[in-house]
Design an enzyme around this catalytic site. Structure first.
Site, PDB file in Angstrom:
ATOM      1  N   LYS A 114       0.818  -1.214   0.000  1.00 39.20           N
ATOM      2  CA  LYS A 114       0.000   0.000   0.000  1.00 39.20           C
ATOM      3  C   LYS A 114       0.851   1.264   0.000  1.00 39.20           C
ATOM      4  CE  LYS A 114      -4.431  -1.576   1.650  1.00 39.20           C
ATOM      5  NZ  LYS A 114      -5.526  -1.428   2.594  1.00 39.20           N
ATOM      6  N   LYS A 165     -12.727  -4.623  -6.177  1.00 40.15           N
ATOM      7  CA  LYS A 165     -13.619  -3.494  -6.490  1.00 40.15           C
ATOM      8  C   LYS A 165     -12.854  -2.383  -7.181  1.00 40.15           C
ATOM      9  CE  LYS A 165     -12.828  -0.590  -2.647  1.00 40.15           C
ATOM     10  NZ  LYS A 165     -13.089   0.752  -2.251  1.00 40.15           N
ATOM     11  N   LYS A 225      -6.787 -11.091  -8.180  1.00 39.10           N
ATOM     12  CA  LYS A 225      -7.971 -11.243  -7.333  1.00 39.10           C
ATOM     13  C   LYS A 225      -9.148 -10.427  -7.866  1.00 39.10           C
ATOM     14  CE  LYS A 225      -8.172 -10.701  -2.649  1.00 39.10           C
ATOM     15  NZ  LYS A 225      -7.739 -10.552  -1.247  1.00 39.10           N
TER      16      LYS A 225
END
Ligand code: TRP
Length: 332
Positions: free
Chosen positions: A111, A197, A194
């Site tokens: 991140k 969203k 994966k």
């Protein structure tokens, strides 16, 4: 009865991966454990989020849990920020966890990326808040996806160090629960990634809000290869798209991949995709309808979260007191 704690990030746009990977397991575990389920709004702000969007997302995730069958009377469903003990214990654990441990967290590295100097301190401390979430209830079982296993191991390390440093046995060591049939749901466009969203293509995922026609269309467009489905799992070698679609089928039917192949092995994709669509629609449609209904009634959702928060607070407070006494904080 053993106590389970699990947390879910408040994200809008829930998809099939969230449902099969987490939400459905939470529902199932209710029959064998005392469950505390938490929408982690405090974790959510480690990366800036618009307040209105945060509220919307907390409502959406809570609505989804309720629609899927989380029972807020027998168990506890609340949003994290209602129970100050999470933040209070997190501070203590910040003083137990080591910089080096935190620096090794792959989620932080992913991140933060090249932006390490500029991410929030909260993002770095994220796993220690997560440890506090679990330990403040002395929960011993934690249903998590693969991507959170490292954080859970860190929570154990923190618990061990606390117990050692203070020569006590305050914290039991939490263990992961991974249910047999839970598996990673991959993108419909690229089965090496994966389902997410944040993928720019909406065709990469099945949203819980998709209607039956949209689901059918997305599976029709889903990437495949020219061969029929294999008869055995060995036949998935080099065929990640085929494996993903069969896994999704197995997931919604709640059977193993092997069992799924007994039903659909050898089928052409054109036929299998219809079977798959029907199975996914049958599982998701009732939930998405219910979710839609509950989501309209934010007053109801708020009352559930408030009640859950009060009950969670009552469980957390004695543990926090025990921790403070152990540390030597004067309080009277
Ligand atoms: N970090 C978890 C995730 O992103 C969410 C979470 C927060 C959690 N606190 C937790 C999961 C405690 C399990 C236990 O999915």
């Amino acid at each position: 009865m053993e106590r389970i704690f699990s947390g879910a990030q408040p994200t809008g746009n829930l998809h099939l991966g969230n449902y099969l990977g987490a939400i459905r397991n939470w529902v199932k575990l209710q029959s064998g454990y005392e469950c505390i389920y938490c929408v982690v709004d405090m974790h959510a702000i480690t990366i800036f989020k618009e307040p209105a969007e945060l509220i919307r997302s907390v409502h959406e995730v809570a609505a989804c849990m309720l629609a899927a069958g989380v029972d807020p009377k027998k168990h506890i469903l609340f949003n994290q920020s209602r129970v100050p003990a999470h933040a209070e214990l997190a501070w203590v654990l910040n003083c137990v966890a080591r910089m080096g441990w935190m620096s090794r967290m792959t989620q932080f590295k992913d991140k933060a990326g090249k932006n390490r100097e500029n991410v929030s301190l909260g993002l770095f401390a994220y796993p220690s808040l997560m440890a506090a979430d679990i330990l403040v209830y002395k929960a011993t079982k934690v249903p998590v996806g693969e991507d959170q296993i490292q954080h859970l191991e860190l929570a154990r390390d923190i618990a061990v160090k606390f117990n050692n440093d203070y020569k006590c046995n305050v914290f039991p060591l939490p263990e992961p629960v991974m249910l047999g049939t839970s598996r990673r749901v991959m993108s419909l466009r690229d089965a090496t990634k994966k389902m997410s969203k944040s993928d720019p293509s909406d065709y990469s995922r099945i949203n819980l809000s998709d209607d039956a026609d949209t689901i059918a269309l997305k599976f029709r467009k889903a990437k495949t290869d020219p061969m029929p489905l294999p008869e055995t799992v060995e036949g998935f070698e080099g065929r990640p798209e085929a494996l993903n679609l069969v896994n999704i089928y197995a997931g919604v039917r709640d059977i193993t991949t092997e069992e799924a192949l007994k039903e659909v092995g050898g089928q052409e994709f054109s036929r299998f995709k219809k079977v798959l669509t029907d199975a996914v629609v049958a599982e998701l449609e009732p939930i998405s309808k219910e979710m839609h209904k509950i989501a309209q009634d934010t007053a109801y959702i708020d009352s559930v979260l408030k009640n859950g928060g009060e009950r969670a607070d009552a469980l957390a407070q004695p543990v926090l007191n025990e921790v403070y006494d152990t540390i030597g904080f004067l309080r009277n």
